[in-house]
Design a protein around this motif. Structure first.
Motif, PDB file in Angstrom:
ATOM      1  N   GLY A  50      42.978  30.547  58.132  1.00 29.68           N
ATOM      2  CA  GLY A  50      41.607  30.562  57.376  1.00 29.68           C
ATOM      3  C   GLY A  50      41.022  29.296  57.495  1.00 29.68           C
ATOM      4  N   PRO A  51      39.855  28.999  56.543  1.00 23.54           N
ATOM      5  CA  PRO A  51      39.216  27.514  56.863  1.00 23.54           C
ATOM      6  C   PRO A  51      40.033  26.537  56.272  1.00 23.54           C
ATOM      7  N   GLN A  54      42.470  25.661  58.884  1.00 25.87           N
ATOM      8  CA  GLN A  54      41.652  25.018  59.982  1.00 25.87           C
ATOM      9  C   GLN A  54      41.186  23.529  59.801  1.00 25.87           C
ATOM     10  N   LYS A  55      40.714  23.310  58.264  1.00 25.93           N
ATOM     11  CA  LYS A  55      40.557  21.837  58.047  1.00 25.93           C
ATOM     12  C   LYS A  55      41.469  21.128  58.354  1.00 25.93           C
ATOM     13  N   THR A  58      42.243  20.283  61.834  1.00 22.22           N
ATOM     14  CA  THR A  58      41.393  19.420  62.397  1.00 22.22           C
ATOM     15  C   THR A  58      41.560  18.000  61.901  1.00 22.22           C
TER      16      THR A  58
END
Length: 81
Positions: A50-51, A54-55, A58
């Motif tokens: 999910g976000p 992913q954050k 990154t």
């Protein structure tokens, strides 16, 4: 913009930059950056896809790239002239 306004704008920008930097720290070594990146990758692996995951991935990838660049700059390996 008058000179006084420019000076005030510069001063505000300087104060904002100082406050965002926090307290002074020694720069991290490439090994420290790699260690933090590894911890971030482990943290991301524990999360569901999910976000949020992913954050973190990154950020970890950026840390790993920073470590690679720092190692490259510190090395004596340079392209031929």
């Amino acid at each position: 913009m008058r000179i006084a306004e420019k000076e005030q704008a510069r001063e505000r920008a300087r104060k904002k930059a100082e406050s965002s930097m926090g307290s002074f720290r020694e720069p991290m070594t490439a090994e420290e950056l790699r260690q933090i990146a590894a911890e971030k990758f482990e943290e991301a692996a524990a999360l569901p896809p999910g976000p949020a995951q992913q954050k973190i991935i990154t950020a970890a990838t950026g840390l790993r790239h920073a470590a690679d660049v720092k190692s490259w700059l510190a090395s004596e390996l340079w392209p031929p002239k």
